[in-house]
Design a protein around this motif. Structure first.
Motif, PDB file in Angstrom:
ATOM      1  N   GLY A   1       0.806  -1.203   0.000  1.00  0.00           N
ATOM      2  CA  GLY A   1       0.000   0.000   0.000  1.00  0.00           C
ATOM      3  C   GLY A   1       0.843   1.258   0.000  1.00  0.00           C
ATOM      4  N   LYS A   2       0.392   2.267  -0.728  1.00  0.00           N
ATOM      5  CA  LYS A   2       1.050   3.567  -0.721  1.00  0.00           C
ATOM      6  C   LYS A   2       0.550   4.369   0.471  1.00  0.00           C
ATOM      7  CE  LYS A   2       1.805   4.186  -5.662  1.00  0.00           C
ATOM      8  NZ  LYS A   2       1.510   5.020  -6.823  1.00  0.00           N
ATOM      9  N   LYS A   3       1.380   5.209   0.979  1.00  0.00           N
ATOM     10  CA  LYS A   3       0.972   6.098   2.060  1.00  0.00           C
ATOM     11  C   LYS A   3       0.129   7.222   1.476  1.00  0.00           C
ATOM     12  CE  LYS A   3       3.680   4.191   5.187  1.00  0.00           C
ATOM     13  NZ  LYS A   3       3.180   3.053   5.826  1.00  0.00           N
ATOM     14  N   GLN A   4      -0.772   7.763   2.261  1.00  0.00           N
ATOM     15  CA  GLN A   4      -1.638   8.842   1.781  1.00  0.00           C
ATOM     16  C   GLN A   4      -0.856  10.112   1.493  1.00  0.00           C
ATOM     17  OE1 GLN A   4      -4.810   8.589   0.936  1.00  0.00           O
ATOM     18  NE2 GLN A   4      -4.726   6.429   1.440  1.00  0.00           N
ATOM     19  N   TYR A   5       0.250  10.307   2.191  1.00  0.00           N
ATOM     20  CA  TYR A   5       1.000  11.535   1.999  1.00  0.00           C
ATOM     21  C   TYR A   5       1.961  11.463   0.819  1.00  0.00           C
ATOM     22  CZ  TYR A   5       4.530   8.970   4.632  1.00  0.00           C
ATOM     23  OH  TYR A   5       5.408   8.020   5.072  1.00  0.00           O
ATOM     24  N   ASP A   6       2.094  10.316   0.165  1.00  0.00           N
ATOM     25  CA  ASP A   6       3.001  10.194  -0.968  1.00  0.00           C
ATOM     26  C   ASP A   6       2.652  11.171  -2.073  1.00  0.00           C
ATOM     27  OD1 ASP A   6       4.547   8.281   0.158  1.00  0.00           O
ATOM     28  OD2 ASP A   6       3.659   6.596  -0.919  1.00  0.00           O
ATOM     29  N   LYS A   7       1.379  11.303  -2.375  1.00  0.00           N
ATOM     30  CA  LYS A   7       0.960  12.181  -3.454  1.00  0.00           C
ATOM     31  C   LYS A   7       1.274  13.634  -3.116  1.00  0.00           C
ATOM     32  CE  LYS A   7      -2.943  13.108  -6.435  1.00  0.00           C
ATOM     33  NZ  LYS A   7      -4.334  12.833  -6.729  1.00  0.00           N
ATOM     34  N   ARG A   8       1.047  14.022  -1.876  1.00  0.00           N
ATOM     35  CA  ARG A   8       1.329  15.399  -1.481  1.00  0.00           C
ATOM     36  C   ARG A   8       2.814  15.686  -1.551  1.00  0.00           C
ATOM     37  NH1 ARG A   8      -2.445  15.207   3.727  1.00  0.00           N
ATOM     38  NH2 ARG A   8      -1.152  13.387   3.932  1.00  0.00           N
ATOM     39  N   ALA A   9       3.642  14.708  -1.192  1.00  0.00           N
ATOM     40  CA  ALA A   9       5.090  14.898  -1.272  1.00  0.00           C
ATOM     41  C   ALA A   9       5.529  15.064  -2.720  1.00  0.00           C
ATOM     42  CB  ALA A   9       5.814  13.718  -0.631  1.00  0.00           C
ATOM     43  N   ASP A  10       4.956  14.270  -3.618  1.00  0.00           N
ATOM     44  CA  ASP A  10       5.289  14.394  -5.038  1.00  0.00           C
ATOM     45  C   ASP A  10       4.873  15.757  -5.583  1.00  0.00           C
ATOM     46  OD1 ASP A  10       6.333  11.860  -5.050  1.00  0.00           O
ATOM     47  OD2 ASP A  10       4.527  10.915  -5.896  1.00  0.00           O
ATOM     48  N   ILE A  11       3.709  16.245  -5.178  1.00  0.00           N
ATOM     49  CA  ILE A  11       3.237  17.554  -5.628  1.00  0.00           C
ATOM     50  C   ILE A  11       4.158  18.654  -5.098  1.00  0.00           C
ATOM     51  CG2 ILE A  11       1.351  19.229  -5.396  1.00  0.00           C
ATOM     52  CD1 ILE A  11      -0.577  16.828  -5.471  1.00  0.00           C
ATOM     53  N   ALA A  12       4.571  18.543  -3.838  1.00  0.00           N
ATOM     54  CA  ALA A  12       5.465  19.542  -3.259  1.00  0.00           C
ATOM     55  C   ALA A  12       6.812  19.564  -3.998  1.00  0.00           C
ATOM     56  CB  ALA A  12       5.679  19.261  -1.776  1.00  0.00           C
ATOM     57  N   LYS A  13       7.361  18.380  -4.333  1.00  0.00           N
ATOM     58  CA  LYS A  13       8.615  18.315  -5.089  1.00  0.00           C
ATOM     59  C   LYS A  13       8.459  18.952  -6.464  1.00  0.00           C
ATOM     60  CE  LYS A  13      10.577  14.120  -3.103  1.00  0.00           C
ATOM     61  NZ  LYS A  13      10.945  12.714  -3.381  1.00  0.00           N
ATOM     62  N   ARG A  14       7.358  18.652  -7.131  1.00  0.00           N
ATOM     63  CA  ARG A  14       7.121  19.209  -8.460  1.00  0.00           C
ATOM     64  C   ARG A  14       7.004  20.724  -8.405  1.00  0.00           C
ATOM     65  NH1 ARG A  14       1.753  17.416 -10.394  1.00  0.00           N
ATOM     66  NH2 ARG A  14       1.116  19.343  -9.397  1.00  0.00           N
ATOM     67  N   ASP A  15       6.279  21.254  -7.429  1.00  0.00           N
ATOM     68  CA  ASP A  15       6.134  22.704  -7.300  1.00  0.00           C
ATOM     69  C   ASP A  15       7.469  23.387  -7.000  1.00  0.00           C
ATOM     70  OD1 ASP A  15       3.457  22.481  -7.838  1.00  0.00           O
ATOM     71  OD2 ASP A  15       2.822  22.606  -5.725  1.00  0.00           O
ATOM     72  N   ALA A  16       8.275  22.763  -6.144  1.00  0.00           N
ATOM     73  CA  ALA A  16       9.586  23.334  -5.829  1.00  0.00           C
ATOM     74  C   ALA A  16      10.473  23.360  -7.072  1.00  0.00           C
ATOM     75  CB  ALA A  16      10.248  22.541  -4.716  1.00  0.00           C
ATOM     76  N   LYS A  17      10.419  22.288  -7.851  1.00  0.00           N
ATOM     77  CA  LYS A  17      11.225  22.221  -9.072  1.00  0.00           C
ATOM     78  C   LYS A  17      10.777  23.283 -10.072  1.00  0.00           C
ATOM     79  CE  LYS A  17      12.626  18.997 -12.679  1.00  0.00           C
ATOM     80  NZ  LYS A  17      12.448  17.664 -13.251  1.00  0.00           N
ATOM     81  N   ARG A  18       9.483  23.481 -10.225  1.00  0.00           N
ATOM     82  CA  ARG A  18       8.961  24.510 -11.135  1.00  0.00           C
ATOM     83  C   ARG A  18       9.393  25.904 -10.709  1.00  0.00           C
ATOM     84  NH1 ARG A  18       2.678  22.797 -12.203  1.00  0.00           N
ATOM     85  NH2 ARG A  18       3.100  21.067 -13.628  1.00  0.00           N
ATOM     86  N   SER A  19       9.287  26.168  -9.410  1.00  0.00           N
ATOM     87  CA  SER A  19       9.666  27.510  -8.950  1.00  0.00           C
ATOM     88  C   SER A  19      11.162  27.753  -9.153  1.00  0.00           C
ATOM     89  CB  SER A  19       9.272  27.705  -7.486  1.00  0.00           C
ATOM     90  OG  SER A  19       9.979  26.815  -6.662  1.00  0.00           O
TER      91      SER A  19
END
Length: 154
Positions: free
Chosen positions: A126-144
């Motif tokens: 099972g994936k953790k529920q926070y995995d998706k939020r962590a991926d979104i945070a990484k993507r946003d940081a990379k974009r900025s």
């Protein structure tokens, strides 16, 4: 000696989203009545399906095979549990896998292989529920960072 045709009937995209798939197995399904005819017409859903081991047998629950329209008294309950056809060695491997903490068995695909109906099942973590939020945070940081770099180089 022709090549066996494989035709996909149902795919469980939700399983790939909710789980990390470690191993996959191919299993047959014990079907009765007009269920095969319904499957040939593509009337199957495994979105909410799961697999459980009961008395040394693998059963698939929640697999919805819609009743055959031209059927009669031979139509069965669309949500009844169905037995998966696996070798004893495969059942033992699956039983050992689900005894580990965090592992489960999920159906991934239903397809016709020649004239046989097969299910691809996966041993999954099972994936953790926070995995998706962590991926979104990484993507946003990379974009900025990329935006800041572009503005700096102008």
């Amino acid at each position: 000696m022709g090549k066996e045709s494989v035709r996909l009937i149902a795919n469980n995209k939700k399983a790939y989203h909710d789980y990390f798939i470690d191993e996959t197995y191919e299993a047959g399904i014990a079907l009765v009545g007009t269920e095969v005819k319904s499957l040939r017409m593509g009337k199957c859903s495994i979105k909410e399906a799961y697999i459980s081991m009961v008395n040394g047998e693998a059963l698939i629950y929640g697999m919805n095979i819609s009743p055959y329209e031209k059927g009669n008294i031979f139509n069965k309950d669309p949500l009844r549990p169905r037995k998966l056809l696996l070798h004893r060695q495969e059942l033992n491997k699956l039983w050992g896998a689900i005894q580990q903490k965090g592992f489960t068995i999920v159906p991934l695909k239903v397809y016709l292989k020649g004239s046989l109906v097969k299910v691809e099942i996966g041993v999954a973590r099972g994936k953790k529920q926070y995995d998706k939020r962590a991926d979104i945070a990484k993507r946003d940081a990379k974009r900025s960072m990329e935006r800041a770099f572009k503005e700096y180089n102008r």
